[in-house]
Structure formats: C-alpha cells, structure tokens
Design a protein around this motif. Structure first.
Motif: not given
Length: 78
Positions: A9-12, A35-38, A41, A43, A45, A77
């Motif tokens: 998972y990567k937020e961006s 677009g997901l946090n660790d 969840t 978040v 884009l 989202y």
C-alpha cells in the motif's frame, strides 16, 4: 487484506515505486495499491485520472513491461 510480499500500500505515487513493480515482475507477481495507507485505509488520490493515463506508459518506457493499471472507486473517494 493486509500487506505482504505480494501486496503493498502507498498513499501516493512516486517514481521510485517502479522498483516495486520491477520486483513483482521478476518474482511471483504482486499488487501495488496507491491511495491506501499502511493499514489499508483509503486515503484517495487527487491525481487519479492523470496517474491512470500516465502510469502504464511510464512502466512500459522505463521497465519495458506491460502492467495492468486499474482504478477502483470507493464512495466518497476518487
């Protein structure tokens, strides 16, 4: 679903994540969720449309492989 050796998972998006894609291509495959946090969840884009257009070409041009790039929408989202 939690992170493991085949799921990350990567937020961006950052171009350094091409190394993850390369690693998946040279192993048993995997999925990189952006677009997901660790914790997994959502978040979201801000640039999802542009990323969806640019990322397949970037992967092809830099790594020489074709990768599936998909957009999964969740209510509230994008």
């Amino acid at each position: 679903m939690t992170e493991n050796q085949n799921i990350e998972y990567k937020e961006s998006w950052h171009d350094e994540y091409l190394k993850w894609i390369c690693g998946y291509a040279n192993a048993q495959g995997g999925v990189l969720y952006i677009g997901l946090n660790d914790k997994g969840t959502v978040v979201g884009l801000k640039n999802s449309k542009k990323l969806l257009e640019d990322l397949p070409n970037k992967i092809r041009d830099v790594l020489g492989i074709v990768a599936d790039v998909n957009l999964h929408k969740k209510k509230g989202y994008l």
